[in-house]
Every structure is written in C-alpha cells, then in structure tokens.
Scaffold this active site. Sequence first.
Site, PDB file in Angstrom:
ATOM      1  N   GLU A 160      -5.466   3.688   6.132  1.00  0.00           N
ATOM      2  CA  GLU A 160      -5.112   3.409   4.748  1.00  0.00           C
ATOM      3  C   GLU A 160      -5.808   4.430   3.851  1.00  0.00           C
ATOM      4  O   GLU A 160      -5.315   4.802   2.800  1.00  0.00           O
ATOM      5  CB  GLU A 160      -5.584   2.003   4.384  1.00  0.00           C
TER       6      GLU A 160
ATOM      7  N   SER B  28     -10.857  -1.188   3.149  1.00  0.00           N
ATOM      8  CA  SER B  28     -10.085  -1.210   4.399  1.00  0.00           C
ATOM      9  C   SER B  28      -9.809   0.221   4.849  1.00  0.00           C
ATOM     10  O   SER B  28      -9.211   0.987   4.099  1.00  0.00           O
ATOM     11  CB  SER B  28      -8.744  -1.912   4.195  1.00  0.00           C
TER      12      SER B  28
ATOM     13  N   ARG C 239       0.842  -1.215   0.000  1.00  0.00           N
ATOM     14  CA  ARG C 239       0.000   0.000   0.000  1.00  0.00           C
ATOM     15  C   ARG C 239       0.878   1.268   0.000  1.00  0.00           C
ATOM     16  O   ARG C 239       0.540   2.272   0.604  1.00  0.00           O
ATOM     17  CB  ARG C 239      -0.924   0.030   1.223  1.00  0.00           C
TER      18      ARG C 239
HETATM   19  N1  EPU Z   1      -9.797 -11.090  10.377  1.00  0.00           N
HETATM   20  C1  EPU Z   1     -10.500 -11.162  11.567  1.00  0.00           C
HETATM   21  N2  EPU Z   1     -11.552 -10.327  11.742  1.00  0.00           N
HETATM   22  C2  EPU Z   1     -11.944  -9.422  10.808  1.00  0.00           C
HETATM   23  C3  EPU Z   1     -11.210  -9.328   9.608  1.00  0.00           C
HETATM   24  C4  EPU Z   1     -10.135 -10.174   9.417  1.00  0.00           C
HETATM   25  O1  EPU Z   1     -10.189 -11.973  12.428  1.00  0.00           O
HETATM   26  O2  EPU Z   1     -12.916  -8.716  11.059  1.00  0.00           O
HETATM   27  C5  EPU Z   1      -8.689 -12.032  10.144  1.00  0.00           C
HETATM   28  C6  EPU Z   1      -9.075 -13.072   9.081  1.00  0.00           C
HETATM   29  O3  EPU Z   1      -9.733 -14.161   9.654  1.00  0.00           O
HETATM   30  C7  EPU Z   1      -7.724 -13.450   8.533  1.00  0.00           C
HETATM   31  C8  EPU Z   1      -6.937 -12.155   8.598  1.00  0.00           C
HETATM   32  O4  EPU Z   1      -7.583 -11.334   9.584  1.00  0.00           O
HETATM   33  O5  EPU Z   1      -7.088 -14.389   9.361  1.00  0.00           O
HETATM   34  C9  EPU Z   1      -6.861 -11.436   7.260  1.00  0.00           C
HETATM   35  O6  EPU Z   1      -8.182 -11.121   6.813  1.00  0.00           O
HETATM   36  P1  EPU Z   1      -8.566 -10.962   5.264  1.00  0.00           P
HETATM   37  O7  EPU Z   1      -8.075 -12.114   4.480  1.00  0.00           O
HETATM   38  O8  EPU Z   1     -10.022 -10.643   5.204  1.00  0.00           O
HETATM   39  O9  EPU Z   1      -7.723  -9.759   4.750  1.00  0.00           O
HETATM   40  P2  EPU Z   1      -7.297  -8.388   5.432  1.00  0.00           P
HETATM   41  O10 EPU Z   1      -5.882  -8.462   5.812  1.00  0.00           O
HETATM   42  O11 EPU Z   1      -8.281  -8.051   6.503  1.00  0.00           O
HETATM   43  C10 EPU Z   1      -6.448  -7.361   3.187  1.00  0.00           C
HETATM   44  C11 EPU Z   1      -6.619  -6.104   2.404  1.00  0.00           C
HETATM   45  C12 EPU Z   1      -7.923  -6.124   1.635  1.00  0.00           C
HETATM   46  C13 EPU Z   1      -7.923  -7.312   0.709  1.00  0.00           C
HETATM   47  C14 EPU Z   1      -7.720  -8.592   1.541  1.00  0.00           C
HETATM   48  C15 EPU Z   1      -7.582  -9.829   0.698  1.00  0.00           C
HETATM   49  C16 EPU Z   1      -5.387  -4.387   3.581  1.00  0.00           C
HETATM   50  C17 EPU Z   1      -5.467  -3.152   4.416  1.00  0.00           C
HETATM   51  N3  EPU Z   1      -6.556  -4.939   3.280  1.00  0.00           N
HETATM   52  O12 EPU Z   1      -7.475  -7.394   4.189  1.00  0.00           O
HETATM   53  O13 EPU Z   1      -7.974  -4.942   0.845  1.00  0.00           O
HETATM   54  O14 EPU Z   1      -9.131  -7.412  -0.023  1.00  0.00           O
HETATM   55  O15 EPU Z   1      -6.499  -8.478   2.323  1.00  0.00           O
HETATM   56  O16 EPU Z   1      -6.333  -9.803   0.060  1.00  0.00           O
HETATM   57  O17 EPU Z   1      -4.302  -4.818   3.240  1.00  0.00           O
HETATM   58  C18 EPU Z   1      -8.724  -2.685   0.756  1.00  0.00           C
HETATM   59  O18 EPU Z   1      -7.533  -2.370   0.706  1.00  0.00           O
HETATM   60  O19 EPU Z   1      -9.646  -1.847   0.725  1.00  0.00           O
HETATM   61  C19 EPU Z   1      -9.063  -4.100   0.882  1.00  0.00           C
HETATM   62  C20 EPU Z   1     -10.321  -4.504   1.038  1.00  0.00           C
END
Ligand code: EPU
Length: 335
Positions: free
Chosen positions: A331, A235, A163
């Site tokens: 972000e 996010s 990012r």
């Molecule tokens: N998790 C939780 N609770 C939540 C959300 C997530 O426990 O409410 C845990 C999930 O279970 C998992 C981990 O956190 O173990 C990661 O969650 P997830 O795969 O949903 O991805 P993220 O890290 O929360 C990032 C990006 C998203 C992107 C997803 C998939 C960032 C800031 N966000 O989210 O990007 O879609 O990975 O690659 O890096 C965006 O930038 O707007 C966005 C949606």
Amino acid sequence: MIREFYQIPLRDRNSFGVEQHAARLVEFENDDDLRAVFAAGVPARWTVLGGGNNILFTADYDGLLLTPVSQEITPIEDDGMEVRLRVEAGVEWDTLVEKCVEEGLWGLENLSLIPGKAGAAPVQNIGAYGCEAGEAIRRVHYYDTATGRSETLEAARCAFGYRESIFKHALKGRAIITSIEVVLTRTPRPRLGYGDLEREVAARGGATLRNIRDAVCAIRRAKLPDPAERGNAGSFFKNPVVETAAAEALKARYPDLPRYPAAGGRVKLAAGWLIERAGLKGHREGRVGVHERQALVLVNLGGASGGEVIALARKVQQRVEEQFGIRIETEVNLL
Ligand code: EPU
C-alpha cells in the site's frame, strides 16, 4: 514562495524515519510556485512528498521532491446544513478532522488521527472504520505538469476505490494536488458499523462527534505504533480483494478467516490476519520488524535503511503467498 534544498537528509521527512537523501527538495505554496519550479522544464524524476507517511525510500532519491506547505482551510459555501471547505494540500489531515469535529461538522470523524497531509488524502483515498475520504471530497485542484495548467477534477471523475484513485493511474507522474474541497454536514450521521467502534463509542456516552473521534483515536493508538517512537507508514500492505470462490475455498480451510464485502461482488480479506497466520506477527530481522499488535504494519526498530524494510516486505509477501496462494500488494509508495 518556494524554499529549495539540495542533498537533503530525509529522515525527518518520512514517517519510516529511514536515513536516505534527496538530490533536491522544493517546498511550495501554490500553482504559481509550481509554474516557476517547472518553468525550465520537467525534470526526469520528480514526485510529491507530503508528510512522508505513506512512502518508503528504498534508496537515495536522485530527483526532485515537491512538498506542499500551504495551511489554509477556507469555508466557501454554507447553506445552514451543508458546509463546503477548501483545504490547502499542506494542511495536516488530522487538523482538518479536529476542526470539523470542533465545529459540529459530520463526515470525517471516523478518519481521525490518520497521519498525512490533506493533499495526499485523495491519492490513495485514505480510509478507516468504514469511511473513505472520497465520500467527503467534492473536488480536487491540481497543477498539471504536462500542460502547465491549473485543473479541477470533480469527485465523480477521480475514480475513487479502495485505496485507489485516478492519481495513482492516469494522472500519476503528472498531477500535483494543490487543494481539495470537502463537503460536511451538520446533520448527525454516525457510522459505527466497523469492528469495535460502536462499543467504544457507547462506553464514552453515545454517538456524538467528539465521542466518535475519541473512540477512533483510542482504537488507533492501541493498535498502531506511533511513528515518533517507531518509524512506520501505517498499513504497509493493502487488504487483498479476491473472487468469492477463492474466499470460500480459504474459508473451508480456515473457518475464522475475516471476510468483508467488496466492490463488484468480490471479497476483501484481512492482510493482517494472513500475515499473523503465516507466523510473522512480531517477527524481527535486525533493525526492522512486523508490528506486534497489527501485522499489516512494518516498523523501523531504529536506524534501518529503506533497503532493509523492503527486504522484510518481500519476505512477508512470499510467506503469505506460499501459505495462502494470495499475493498481497504494498500500500505504501515505494521510491
Ligand atoms: N487482524 C489479525 N491480525 C493482525 C491484524 C488484523 O488477525 O495482526 C484481523 C483483525 O482481527 C480483524 C481484521 O484482521 O479481524 C481486520 O483488522 P483491522 O480492523 O485492524 O483492520 P485492517 O484491515 O487490518 C484496515 C486499514 C487501516 C485502518 C483499519 C480500520 C488497510 C490496508 N488498512 O486495516 O488503515 O485503520 O482497517 O479501518 O485497508 C492504513 O491504511 O495505514 C491503515 C492503518
């Protein structure tokens, strides 16, 4: 051709749907338009407003907003295997992804359904499901407001990171991206390593471009709120990247802490997990809330101001810091 607006309501130009106004907004197509806009000098306050998908207006904006509206996607090189496309800044990112999938071009399918314009993609190096836009971007064309010249930056000089890019640092407040060049390949190269993706793709019959796109769209639709129904900017926070020792110390206290390898031997944690564990998933305050299916996303429950959203964001940051000793950064671009 430019179109110019004064005292313009922004509600339909930001995915949070906050009810703020801008003093002036100019829609532009190309470098010459920008040259004309800046001919009388660079205003004290200006910024680019693409699709408004990664921005929060915390108050009315008293400067100039610049919105790219050019729509072309032009093939500029094709050696039978690799294809290079020039994509104007105003193209909807997902329109580009769909076109690539339709034409059998690999590289962007994991980035399906990310809201926003192509010109915004390099700025925060959009990423999802194990891929980042910076891997496909070859060059970025921009107008330099400091010199009035049109410039081209090779990807290697864009300082792409998680990012991150040069457009958030040295070129912030200076460059206006007018188009990008992306390189795609006809050689299949499925990237299914992230989370549930492999299973979702297998359930659709295997790793074709179309199945990967459909799987990513389905996962996103299940977790992320639709801005048309509930204002949001994806996010709201970045996942924090910490030293190994800090991650290990937390892991000892919270054995199910999700951890991912990050650049420089560091560890990326999941901000969504931290927020959920801080007890804030689904938390609501008046007209704003933390999304109940993905805690990284803040939502406008209807009619909220930017100030209300930022107040909740500060509270989330504070609670996570109190509980885990980790500062999560926004972000979303705050204006
Ligand atoms: N998790 C939780 N609770 C939540 C959300 C997530 O426990 O409410 C845990 C999930 O279970 C998992 C981990 O956190 O173990 C990661 O969650 P997830 O795969 O949903 O991805 P993220 O890290 O929360 C990032 C990006 C998203 C992107 C997803 C998939 C960032 C800031 N966000 O989210 O990007 O879609 O990975 O690659 O890096 C965006 O930038 O707007 C966005 C949606």
